[in-house]
Design a protein around this motif. Structure first.
Motif, PDB file in Angstrom:
ATOM      1  N   HIS A 118     -16.310   2.685  48.429  1.00 16.33           N
ATOM      2  CA  HIS A 118     -17.252   2.098  49.403  1.00 16.33           C
ATOM      3  C   HIS A 118     -18.597   2.982  49.462  1.00 16.33           C
ATOM      4  N   ASP A 139     -20.099   4.894  56.922  1.00 13.56           N
ATOM      5  CA  ASP A 139     -19.473   4.540  58.367  1.00 13.56           C
ATOM      6  C   ASP A 139     -20.114   5.246  59.822  1.00 13.56           C
ATOM      7  N   HIS A 188     -21.626  -0.018  59.018  1.00 21.28           N
ATOM      8  CA  HIS A 188     -21.798   0.169  57.471  1.00 21.28           C
ATOM      9  C   HIS A 188     -23.196   0.322  57.253  1.00 21.28           C
TER      10      HIS A 188
HETATM   11 ZN   LIG Z   1     -18.177   1.307  55.556  1.00 25.13          ZN
END
Ligand SMILES: [Zn+2]
Length: 319
Positions: A198, A202, A279
């Motif tokens: 990732h 977020d 994101h």
């Molecule tokens: Zn993300």
């Protein structure tokens, strides 16, 4: 009436008029003039040795005045040099340090701009030559200092642009932020169900929440991606890029110039996302870096505490 001179004649026992022949008279005159010339020359030589003439006296006074004025000029040059030294020291130890530039070494400063012939070569008077050479040295140092100031100005402008371009704020206002997934790196993908990297953070927020550009830059791409959904890529120069994904919509297009804090789109749930969120990625030299290190601008301690409080270190992310 001319006086008649007499002389006593012992033969005649009478005083008789003295008759001088022209030749004898001429010899006497020459003798007299000769003696007078010798005596006069000696007297003049003696006088000259004891008493300088007026021209020499005036010349000596003029020389003394010149020497005094020359000393004043040297003192003035010395003061100018000292002032310049203070400026050079400030430059080296303050301005250049602040801007991460190396100080100029003394040989650089004293060398001047170089490549110039010595203009003092034609000056014969040693006093004027000394003063001229000192002033030339100061001028060379000033040339170097002027170049240094130009370099400082250019570096400052470059740094200002860099500071303005660097991602340095949150892409979402803290007030509208409900949760921050601080996981960066390997995590369980919520849709694919496997471990995947990732590359961002977020920010959970309601759909339609404004998304801000985090630094000055230019929109590289704004498009719909199957995974990122509606996404914006911004190039900030200085090797920085940012990405804003899963937007409900974006309001910028490719090539737009962007300022830090400008609204570029709104939070959504598009692409491979499991809830309304943003994101956000920061890339340096093409490699993802943790965005949490780029929120220092406009974030006070309280806001930072709230950000951390909202942070979640769960093994999963929202995309
Ligand atoms: Zn993300």
């Amino acid at each position: 009436m001319a006086k008649i001179r007499y002389t006593y004649n012992s033969e005649t026992c009478k005083y008789e008029p003295l008759i001088v022949s022209p030749k004898a008279a001429g010899r006497k005159i020459i003798n007299f003039l000769g003696v007078s010339f010798i005596v006069g020359s000696i007297g003049l030589a003696y006088f000259n040795s004891k008493f300088p003439n007026l021209d020499e006296t005036l010349q000596a006074a003029e020389n003394q005045k010149f020497k005094t004025e020359w000393k004043v000029l040297l003192m003035q040059l010395e003061r100018t040099s000292e002032q310049l030294s203070k400026l050079e020291q400030n430059d080296d130890h303050n301005y250049r340090v602040i801007l991460d530039l190396d100080p100029l070494d003394i040989t650089q400063r004293e060398a001047g701009v170089g490549g110039r012939e010595k203009e003092s070569a034609f000056i014969e008077n040693p006093f004027i030559k000394t003063a001229y050479e000192r002033s030339e040295k100061i001028k060379n140092r000033l040339d170097i200092e002027a170049q240094s100031m130009k370099q400082l100005k250019e570096e400052l402008e470059r740094k200002e642009k860099m500071w303005a371009s660097r991602p340095a704020i949150q892409p979402i206002d803290n007030k509208q932020l409900t949760r921050l997934h601080t996981i960066f790196g390997l995590r369980l993908h919520p849709k694919h169900g496997d471990m995947r990297p990732h590359n961002g953070l977020d920010f959970t927020a309601p759909t339609g929440t404004p998304v801000y550009a985090t630094g000055d830059g230019k929109v590289q791409m704004a498009y719909f991606s199957a995974t990122y959904g509606n996404v914006i890529y911004i190039n900030h120069d200085f090797q920085f890029e940012t990405r804003y994904a899963h937007l409900n919509r974006y309001i910028v297009k490719d090539g737009d110039k962007i300022k830090r804090g400008q609204i570029i789109g709104y939070v959504g749930d598009t692409g491979t996302s499991v809830g309304s969120h943003l994101h956000y990625e920061v890339l340096y030299s093409g490699n993802p870096v943790n965005p949490i290190n780029f929120f220092q601008r406009d974030l006070n301690n309280k806001e930072y505490e709230k950000l951390i409080e909202l942070g979640s270190r769960s093994v999963s992310s929202l995309d």
